[in-house]
Structures are given as C-alpha cells and as structure tokens.
Design a protein around this motif. Structure first.
Motif, short mmCIF file in Angstrom:
data_model
loop_
_atom_site.label_atom_id
_atom_site.label_comp_id
_atom_site.label_asym_id
_atom_site.label_seq_id
_atom_site.Cartn_x
_atom_site.Cartn_y
_atom_site.Cartn_z
N ARG A 16 34.37 29.05 45.08
CA ARG A 16 34.95 30.08 45.94
C ARG A 16 34.65 29.71 47.37
O ARG A 16 33.49 29.50 47.71
N PRO A 48 46.52 33.87 41.75
CA PRO A 48 46.78 33.53 40.35
C PRO A 48 48.00 32.63 40.20
O PRO A 48 48.01 31.73 39.35
N THR A 84 34.55 34.83 34.73
CA THR A 84 34.40 35.52 36.01
C THR A 84 35.63 36.38 36.28
O THR A 84 36.65 36.25 35.60
N TYR A 85 35.56 37.20 37.30
CA TYR A 85 36.71 38.03 37.67
C TYR A 85 37.88 37.15 38.08
O TYR A 85 39.03 37.50 37.84
N ARG A 143 39.41 35.62 34.83
CA ARG A 143 40.13 36.67 34.10
C ARG A 143 41.47 36.98 34.76
O ARG A 143 42.38 37.47 34.12
N ASP A 144 41.57 36.71 36.06
CA ASP A 144 42.79 37.01 36.80
C ASP A 144 43.90 35.99 36.53
O ASP A 144 45.07 36.34 36.56
N PHE A 145 43.54 34.72 36.28
CA PHE A 145 44.62 33.74 36.10
C PHE A 145 44.72 33.12 34.71
O PHE A 145 45.78 32.62 34.33
N PRO A 200 44.85 34.32 31.53
CA PRO A 200 45.87 34.80 30.57
C PRO A 200 47.28 34.34 30.97
O PRO A 200 48.12 34.05 30.12
N SER A 257 38.42 35.04 25.09
CA SER A 257 37.69 35.45 26.29
C SER A 257 36.32 36.01 25.98
O SER A 257 36.07 36.54 24.91
N SER A 295 28.03 44.78 36.24
CA SER A 295 28.81 43.69 36.83
C SER A 295 29.50 44.10 38.12
O SER A 295 29.66 43.28 39.02
N SER A 296 29.88 45.36 38.24
CA SER A 296 30.51 45.76 39.49
C SER A 296 29.52 46.44 40.44
O SER A 296 29.88 46.83 41.53
N GLN A 331 29.26 45.21 30.40
CA GLN A 331 29.34 45.27 31.86
C GLN A 331 28.06 45.86 32.45
O GLN A 331 27.71 45.58 33.58
#
Lengths: 250, 329
Positions: B12, B75, B99-100, B103-105, B107, B119, B259-260, B279
């Motif tokens: 990142r 994504p 990771t977030y 999970r975003d790209f 699928p 997952s 996690s959040s 979580q």
C-alpha cells in the motif's frame, strides 16, 4: 438479502457432517438488514423504488415479508431448497439471471453473511453485471456524476470514492440505525408484489459449485481452557483467585 | 510438470504489508507438501524495491506487475492487471492475505477468470493428493474443509495470524526478479478513490491498557453497560466493546476492539457476553490472559479463553465486582 441461522441458535451437524441440521430458528443476515435500511433511506431522499431479493427455501420468504413491511416496494424470491448449498459464484449467477430484465441504479448487498462468511457474493454480482463496485460502505451521497461513498478500511482508516451509476455497494453493519416495521407496514406488505423465480429458470446461467465442503466440524481447541463451575458466588471467588494468583492483575 | 503457486504480496502506497510474510509462509508450506513451484508477485507502480525485499526469501521467482494506473489502488485496475498477468504466467494456486483490499478485488478477478476464491482460510492440508483448505463458518462455531472443484486457477485468501511470518524461509541466493508491464486501457478504471485517512484522533488508546473489560451483545441493553463499567473500575481497567455495541451507540466507536477498531494485547482481557466472531478475535487474541463469560457454551470466544464461565453474566458479574473489591482491600 439472506436468511441465516439466528445468532445464538444452538447449531447441530447433519448426519453426513457436511452441513448443519436445518431445524433451527432463522433471521435476516445482519449486514443485509443495514443494506435494506440504507436503500429505504436513499429512496426517501431521492425517490424511486426499493426491490428486495433473496435466494433460499420457502422459509426465506420471511426475510422478504419483513423488508416489505419496513417499506420495500416489491420482492423477488428465488425459491428452492437447492439455493442453500450454493457457493458465492453460483448464488451471484442465479441472482444475476433473475434480475437480467431489471434496470437498477444501485444494488446493495450486506458485506458478508453470518453463515458462510465468504464476503464475495456482492462483488461477484457486480462483475457479472458489468457494474463498478465498492466494498464496506459507511456513507453514500448522490453527486452530479454518480455517487460519493465512504469505505471503511482496517484499523480506523477510511477512504472516499467517487463512482458512476449504476453501481453495486456492499454495506457495512452500523452505517445507519435500523427501523422497525410499523403495524400499517406489516398490513401493507401482504398486498405488495412478490415475484417467485424457480431454480429451473436460472439454472442455465449456473454451473457446478467450484467450492466443495468436504467436511464441517467443531474446531479443535488450541488452548487449554479452564472452565470455572458452580453457583455464581463461588465462580466469582474462583475467578478472583485466578486473577490474583495466575494472571496476577490484582 | 510441476504446478505453480503464486503469492500476491500486498503493498500500500509503496510499503509492503507485513501480513504478506504470513502468506509466503503458507505458500512455502504448500510447496513443501506438493512439490510445486513457488513464485511471488508484487502489483503496483514503482514497487521494484518491495520485490527485492521479497526475493531474499525461498522463492523460485518474483514478478513485478507494473503499470502507472495501479496507483492508487482500484479494483478495476488490480483485477485487470492480474487477469492479464495470469494469462501470460498461469498458476494453479494464487495465494493472498485476507485484507480489506484483497476482499475488494479478488471476487471480481476470480469471476472474470470463471473460477473461485476460497476466502479467509486458516489452514491447509494435503490429503490423498488433494488440497483441503480449512475455513471458519457460522461465525467460527464450525470449521469446514473445503476443496477446489474447478480447473484453476484457485484463489485462496488467508486470515491474519494463520501462518507465522517468522517461519518464512530465506533463500540461498536472491530469487530472480522480472518486471511484467501490463496494459490498463483508458476508461477501464471507473472508481476515483481519494486518499486514505483516519478519523479524528482516538480519544482512548486501549492499546496501552493492561486490563480490559469488554462487552458484547450479551449485555442486552444500554443501561446494563454500567455493570461492566463497575467491574472495569474495580479492576482498574478500561472498558471496551465488540462492534455491535458501538454500532448501537451504547459506547463510542473509539472503544471498539476488532478488525475495524483497535487491536489490543493486555495482561487481562475479560469478555462479557461476547460470542467471539472472527472480526473481534483478531483484535484481542494476542492478550496474555483471556477470561470469557458467556451463556452459550458453543461461543467461539471459549476456543481462545484461558478461563471460561458458562453462565448468565448478570448473575456472575455482581458477585465478581464484590470479590474483586474484597481482594483489593
């Protein structure tokens, strides 16, 4: 929206050890309830129509009824016992086939389900429908060019994203405050349109599951847990003893 | 021919996400069991330095999947870049941290290749020539062994902490690094992300607390929070909560563990009416001692508890407060 076993329902394995026994109480998947609430709020702001859809056996109708009672305008039920055991790809393909003639501006799904926990169906649906998507959404505003959304990332970080419509968003729990259905809403729900879709209608769009659950079981404990038993007063004494002599925080 | 396992290392803003070492450890474990070739890829713009860092590990090759349009993350760009890369360099298994961002790209990527992503995996077994991926179901009440029934590639994402970063084997010599430029056409990227930010500074830093009393759904009503507060005060600890409590506004968001929210590792973590969804667990499983009080004997929190009380917290907490006060004199 998805119907899942109630949070504190005691779950038992089926005889084959591949799934749970179905004789439990069910409720709406929590993030999906927040997704519905957000759809209702967007409609109140911008007008339009809210359509709810679920894939599941006859019992899943309850989720749609509750959604209609809260204010959704119409519902689509992909009804078959066979929708229970699908992987996320197949569920998304079935839903995509069922809504191929609809023209939605926004599609919301919950972030993930409390049973499988794949966290994938929404994003897969976006890809099949050719829509842009954003995940873990905590805020949605309409702009001239589309929408401005707030994503929740890890450890207290966030990000705003601008995107065009139509789009698909996966909604995080806590984005809003859930409403209750009113008595009049419950009454009106009975007269709202409900379209049923059979497995046969969407099957041509589906395939075999690419993920197979070989075995479902209770996890093996990785820790030696000491269970403290007895009447409350006695348990309290035992626990304080541990906190004093073992954990050493008193 | 040996099959290929590819690890997608996460970066990142040009920095390696440390959780990627765990994914490499997972890849090395699977390679050792199957005899397959292990490679890694870093996706981004100007991330060659990260590839160099990764190449020091026991890997056959490290790729840099490069395009200026991969920064910032979207994504659309990531899925497209990896689809193009995997077209040129096929892999049987593609491993990533759960990771977030992944999970975003993932699928989307798996769907564009008409395959699937298994997952949030916590373990891998190789039995009778078949790979079985273990993942939690029903919020951790059960685990499932899942096999892949497609022709590949099979994407797998690993839950944080499932493999140990310090178990990654170093390589003899540095692995070769190859840059693969991908073409991301105009108009492909539809989302316009803005910079990542943190909301107003957290008022409470729970990471420094030695004792944390944390409440979950089992507390039932806002007015009952005070009971937990009394216990925290008696112990000289901080009050915290699982996500639903903060979502309801019963405690401020800066007291959320998970996690959040915040990740903590106090001397004592006392969980009241917390079932232990993953979580939440990722935010506190490093605690030195965990005490759980919950009426559901199947609650996943008991899997990681040192001391467990199965019972109604409203029966147990009042005498517990008295005993703590007594012990403290």
């Amino acid at each position: 929206m998805k119907q899942v076993p109630q949070k504190d329902a005691p779950l038992k394995l089926n005889d084959a050890g591949t799934w749970i026994r179905e004789d439990v109480s069910y409720e709406v998947n929590e993030p999906d309830a927040f997704a519905l609430e957000e759809a209702l709020r967007q409609k109140e702001k911008h007008s339009g129509e809210v359509v709810v859809i679920t894939a599941g056996p006859a019992r899943a109708l309850q989720v749609l009824r509750e959604a209609l009672a809260k204010g959704a305008d119409r519902a689509i039920h992909l009804e078959d016992d066979g929708f229970v055991g699908l992987d996320a790809y197949n569920t998304a393909r079935a839903i995509a086939a069922a809504i191929k003639d609809e023209k939605f501006d926004l599609i919301f799904t919950g972030l993930q389900s409390d049973d499988y926990g794949y966290a994938q169906t929404g994003v897969i649906l976006a890809q099949i429908l050719g829509l842009p998507h954003a995940t873990i959404i905590m805020q949605i505003e309409k702009t001239d060019a589309g929408i401005h959304v707030k994503r929740e990332l890890e450890a207290g970080f966030f990000q705003f994203v601008d995107m065009p419509l139509p789009a698909l968003l996966t909604i995080q729990s806590g984005i809003n405050k859930l409403r209750y259905a009113t008595l009049i809403g419950i009454k009106q729900a009975k007269t709202k349109p409900l379209r049923k879709v059979t497995l046969a209608e969407v099957q041509p769009a589906m395939g075999g599951n690419l993920q197979k659950i070989e075995k479902l079981y209770v996890p093996q404990k990785s820790k030696n847990t000491e269970f403290l038993e007895g009447p409350p007063a006695e348990v309290a004494k035992k626990l304080v003893e541990k906190l004093k002599n073992e954990v050493r925080v008193i | 021919m040996a099959e290929t396992i590819l690890v997608i290392v996460e970066q990142r803003e040009g920095k390696l996400n440390r959780v990627s070492w765990e994914t490499i450890a997972a890849g090395q474990a699977i390679a050792a069991q199957t005899g397959w070739t292990l490679e890694a890829a870093v996706v981004g713009s100007g991330v060659t330095a990260i590839a160099g860092e990764v190449a020091a590990k026991k890997l056959a090759k490290v790729y840099v999947v490069e395009s200026a349009r991969l920064e910032p993350y979207t994504p659309d760009a990531f899925a497209h870049a990896l689809e193009e890369f995997l077209g040129k360099h096929p892999a049987k298994l593609v491993l990533m941290p759960h990771t977030y961002q992944v999970r975003d790209f993932v699928p989307k990527l798996a769907t564009s290749l008409e395959t699937t992503a298994i997952s949030d995996v916590i373990g891998v077994k190789h039995e009778g020539g078949k790979l079985l991926f273990t993942r939690q179901m029903f919020q951790g009440k059960f685990v499932a062994d899942v096999s892949f029934a497609g022709s590949g590639p099979c994407f797998v994402t690993f839950q944080n902490g499932s493999f140990r970063a310090d178990k990654v084997e170093a390589g003899g010599a540095a692995a070769p690094v190859e840059t693969v430029n991908v073409d991301i056409p105009d108009g492909l990227v539809r989302n316009q992300p803005q910079p990542v930010f943190k909301e107003a500074k957290q008022a409470v830093d729970l990471t420094q607390a030695e004792i944390i009393v944390s409440v979950g759904r089992g507390i039932k009503e806002q007015k009952n929070i005070d009971l937990a507060k009394q216990l925290a005060d008696a112990l000289g600890g901080e009050l915290a909560a699982s996500r639903p409590i903060c979502d309801n506004g019963w405690l401020p968001m800066d007291r959320q563990i998970g996690s959040s929210g915040q990740t903590v590792a106090p001397k004592l973590y006392l969980a009241l009416g917390i079932s232990g969804a993953i979580q939440h667990l990722v935010g506190m499983k490093g605690s030195r001692s965990i005490v759980a009080i919950n009426k559901d004997s199947e609650a996943p929190i008991f899997e990681i508890a040192d001391y467990a009380v199965v019972g109604n917290l409203f029966d147990i907490v009042p005498p517990l407060i008295e005993e703590v006060k007594k012990a403290k004199g």
